[in-house]
Write a protein that holds these residues in place. Structure first.
Motif, PDB file in Angstrom:
ATOM      1  N   VAL A   9       0.849  -1.184   0.000  1.00  0.00           N
ATOM      2  CA  VAL A   9       0.000   0.000   0.000  1.00  0.00           C
ATOM      3  C   VAL A   9       0.885   1.234   0.000  1.00  0.00           C
ATOM      4  O   VAL A   9       1.780   1.366   0.843  1.00  0.00           O
ATOM      5  CB  VAL A   9      -0.933   0.030   1.236  1.00  0.00           C
ATOM      6  CG1 VAL A   9      -1.863   1.233   1.176  1.00  0.00           C
ATOM      7  CG2 VAL A   9      -1.728  -1.269   1.357  1.00  0.00           C
ATOM      8  N   LEU A  10       0.618   2.121  -0.953  1.00  0.00           N
ATOM      9  CA  LEU A  10       1.327   3.398  -1.023  1.00  0.00           C
ATOM     10  C   LEU A  10       0.327   4.520  -0.783  1.00  0.00           C
ATOM     11  O   LEU A  10      -0.731   4.567  -1.417  1.00  0.00           O
ATOM     12  CB  LEU A  10       2.002   3.573  -2.378  1.00  0.00           C
ATOM     13  CG  LEU A  10       3.078   2.550  -2.712  1.00  0.00           C
ATOM     14  CD1 LEU A  10       3.572   2.753  -4.137  1.00  0.00           C
ATOM     15  CD2 LEU A  10       4.218   2.626  -1.718  1.00  0.00           C
ATOM     16  N   ASP A  11       0.671   5.415   0.132  1.00  0.00           N
ATOM     17  CA  ASP A  11      -0.149   6.590   0.432  1.00  0.00           C
ATOM     18  C   ASP A  11       0.281   7.692  -0.531  1.00  0.00           C
ATOM     19  O   ASP A  11       1.311   8.340  -0.327  1.00  0.00           O
ATOM     20  CB  ASP A  11       0.080   6.997   1.887  1.00  0.00           C
ATOM     21  CG  ASP A  11      -0.672   8.243   2.293  1.00  0.00           C
ATOM     22  OD1 ASP A  11      -1.207   8.953   1.421  1.00  0.00           O
ATOM     23  OD2 ASP A  11      -0.697   8.518   3.510  1.00  0.00           O
ATOM     24  N   VAL A  88     -11.683  -0.540   1.693  1.00  0.00           N
ATOM     25  CA  VAL A  88     -11.587  -0.623   0.241  1.00  0.00           C
ATOM     26  C   VAL A  88     -11.475  -2.095  -0.148  1.00  0.00           C
ATOM     27  O   VAL A  88     -10.453  -2.731   0.108  1.00  0.00           O
ATOM     28  CB  VAL A  88     -10.369   0.171  -0.289  1.00  0.00           C
ATOM     29  CG1 VAL A  88     -10.192  -0.050  -1.780  1.00  0.00           C
ATOM     30  CG2 VAL A  88     -10.516   1.652   0.032  1.00  0.00           C
ATOM     31  N   PRO A  89     -12.531  -2.649  -0.770  1.00  0.00           N
ATOM     32  CA  PRO A  89     -12.470  -4.037  -1.237  1.00  0.00           C
ATOM     33  C   PRO A  89     -11.935  -4.098  -2.662  1.00  0.00           C
ATOM     34  O   PRO A  89     -12.298  -3.275  -3.508  1.00  0.00           O
ATOM     35  CB  PRO A  89     -13.930  -4.488  -1.181  1.00  0.00           C
ATOM     36  CG  PRO A  89     -14.704  -3.227  -1.427  1.00  0.00           C
ATOM     37  CD  PRO A  89     -13.876  -2.093  -0.872  1.00  0.00           C
ATOM     38  N   VAL A  90     -11.078  -5.056  -2.910  1.00  0.00           N
ATOM     39  CA  VAL A  90     -10.577  -5.298  -4.265  1.00  0.00           C
ATOM     40  C   VAL A  90     -10.817  -6.776  -4.561  1.00  0.00           C
ATOM     41  O   VAL A  90     -10.160  -7.647  -3.986  1.00  0.00           O
ATOM     42  CB  VAL A  90      -9.074  -4.953  -4.394  1.00  0.00           C
ATOM     43  CG1 VAL A  90      -8.574  -5.292  -5.795  1.00  0.00           C
ATOM     44  CG2 VAL A  90      -8.827  -3.490  -4.062  1.00  0.00           C
ATOM     45  N   LEU A 105      -2.104  -1.384  -3.793  1.00  0.00           N
ATOM     46  CA  LEU A 105      -3.113  -0.336  -3.659  1.00  0.00           C
ATOM     47  C   LEU A 105      -2.406   0.999  -3.502  1.00  0.00           C
ATOM     48  O   LEU A 105      -1.542   1.153  -2.636  1.00  0.00           O
ATOM     49  CB  LEU A 105      -4.003  -0.594  -2.440  1.00  0.00           C
ATOM     50  CG  LEU A 105      -5.186   0.361  -2.283  1.00  0.00           C
ATOM     51  CD1 LEU A 105      -6.280   0.033  -3.312  1.00  0.00           C
ATOM     52  CD2 LEU A 105      -5.757   0.281  -0.878  1.00  0.00           C
ATOM     53  N   LEU A 106      -2.776   1.951  -4.359  1.00  0.00           N
ATOM     54  CA  LEU A 106      -2.321   3.340  -4.248  1.00  0.00           C
ATOM     55  C   LEU A 106      -3.519   4.100  -3.706  1.00  0.00           C
ATOM     56  O   LEU A 106      -4.608   4.040  -4.293  1.00  0.00           O
ATOM     57  CB  LEU A 106      -1.909   3.892  -5.605  1.00  0.00           C
ATOM     58  CG  LEU A 106      -0.944   3.033  -6.419  1.00  0.00           C
ATOM     59  CD1 LEU A 106      -0.704   3.653  -7.786  1.00  0.00           C
ATOM     60  CD2 LEU A 106       0.350   2.837  -5.670  1.00  0.00           C
ATOM     61  N   VAL A 107      -3.345   4.832  -2.598  1.00  0.00           N
ATOM     62  CA  VAL A 107      -4.517   5.369  -1.923  1.00  0.00           C
ATOM     63  C   VAL A 107      -4.300   6.783  -1.391  1.00  0.00           C
ATOM     64  O   VAL A 107      -3.177   7.162  -1.042  1.00  0.00           O
ATOM     65  CB  VAL A 107      -4.964   4.410  -0.793  1.00  0.00           C
ATOM     66  CG1 VAL A 107      -3.964   4.394   0.346  1.00  0.00           C
ATOM     67  CG2 VAL A 107      -6.352   4.716  -0.303  1.00  0.00           C
ATOM     68  N   ALA A 108      -5.372   7.542  -1.370  1.00  0.00           N
ATOM     69  CA  ALA A 108      -5.464   8.859  -0.744  1.00  0.00           C
ATOM     70  C   ALA A 108      -6.837   8.892  -0.068  1.00  0.00           C
ATOM     71  O   ALA A 108      -7.665   8.010  -0.309  1.00  0.00           O
ATOM     72  CB  ALA A 108      -5.337   9.960  -1.794  1.00  0.00           C
ATOM     73  N   TRP A 110      -9.405  10.389  -0.741  1.00  0.00           N
ATOM     74  CA  TRP A 110     -10.531  10.596  -1.651  1.00  0.00           C
ATOM     75  C   TRP A 110     -10.483   9.714  -2.898  1.00  0.00           C
ATOM     76  O   TRP A 110     -11.293   9.887  -3.801  1.00  0.00           O
ATOM     77  CB  TRP A 110     -10.600  12.064  -2.056  1.00  0.00           C
ATOM     78  CG  TRP A 110     -10.745  12.922  -0.847  1.00  0.00           C
ATOM     79  CD1 TRP A 110      -9.757  13.652  -0.244  1.00  0.00           C
ATOM     80  CD2 TRP A 110     -11.908  13.102  -0.056  1.00  0.00           C
ATOM     81  NE1 TRP A 110     -10.240  14.281   0.871  1.00  0.00           N
ATOM     82  CE2 TRP A 110     -11.574  13.962   1.011  1.00  0.00           C
ATOM     83  CE3 TRP A 110     -13.211  12.621  -0.139  1.00  0.00           C
ATOM     84  CZ2 TRP A 110     -12.478  14.355   1.982  1.00  0.00           C
ATOM     85  CZ3 TRP A 110     -14.119  13.012   0.831  1.00  0.00           C
ATOM     86  CH2 TRP A 110     -13.757  13.864   1.875  1.00  0.00           C
ATOM     87  N   GLY A 111      -9.537   8.772  -2.971  1.00  0.00           N
ATOM     88  CA  GLY A 111      -9.487   7.924  -4.139  1.00  0.00           C
ATOM     89  C   GLY A 111      -8.424   6.857  -4.030  1.00  0.00           C
ATOM     90  O   GLY A 111      -7.547   6.911  -3.159  1.00  0.00           O
ATOM     91  N   TYR A 112      -8.510   5.867  -4.912  1.00  0.00           N
ATOM     92  CA  TYR A 112      -7.522   4.786  -4.923  1.00  0.00           C
ATOM     93  C   TYR A 112      -7.395   4.212  -6.320  1.00  0.00           C
ATOM     94  O   TYR A 112      -8.233   4.435  -7.190  1.00  0.00           O
ATOM     95  CB  TYR A 112      -7.880   3.685  -3.926  1.00  0.00           C
ATOM     96  CG  TYR A 112      -9.125   2.909  -4.245  1.00  0.00           C
ATOM     97  CD1 TYR A 112      -9.078   1.727  -4.990  1.00  0.00           C
ATOM     98  CD2 TYR A 112     -10.379   3.337  -3.796  1.00  0.00           C
ATOM     99  CE1 TYR A 112     -10.209   1.014  -5.286  1.00  0.00           C
ATOM    100  CE2 TYR A 112     -11.527   2.629  -4.095  1.00  0.00           C
ATOM    101  CZ  TYR A 112     -11.441   1.467  -4.833  1.00  0.00           C
ATOM    102  OH  TYR A 112     -12.578   0.759  -5.125  1.00  0.00           O
TER     103      TYR A 112
END
Length: 118
Positions: A9-11, A88-90, A105-108, A110-112
């Motif tokens: 996971v990257l923020d 967040v389900p993938v 997962l790339l995440v912020a 308000w979005g991913y």
């Protein structure tokens, strides 16, 4: 690399790996979810090992659930209640068990974004 399922996971809001994100892996079969494994990311945004490998690694439908709301709250970011992104389900399919599946997962807040990595 051994065959199995891994993630990281990257923020992207901070430009850093996301530490302490709780992740659960489920197998989806006949409309039911079976929890296979879970863990939390380390300082590199990765789990210390694969979520699934060995005999349990088989073709089928799987779902990773990333507890992103808890992660962002833990970093001190103020989120509305309810948060726009909480869990967040993938959901993805594995058709070939002779290869490795990496699902980052790339995440912020308000979005991913996700993709099949290597």
């Amino acid at each position: 690399m051994s065959k199995g399922i891994t993630t990281h996971v990257l923020d992207i809001s901070s430009g850093r790996p996301a530490k302490d994100v709780h992740i659960a892996l489920f197998r989806i079969q006949d409309g039911k979810s079976e929890l296979l494994s879970s863990g939390a990311t380390n300082s590199d945004g990765r789990l210390d090992g694969p979520l699934l490998s060995g005999e349990g690694y088989q073709a089928g439908v799987y779902e990773l659930v990333f507890h992103i709301g808890d992660y962002f709250r833990g970093t001190g970011i103020s989120l509305p209640e309810p948060a726009f992104l909480d869990q967040v389900p993938v959901r993805f399919g594995i058709s070939a068990t002779d290869v490795h599946y990496h699902v980052p997962l790339l995440v912020a807040p308000w979005g991913y974004n996700t993709y099949r990595g290597s």
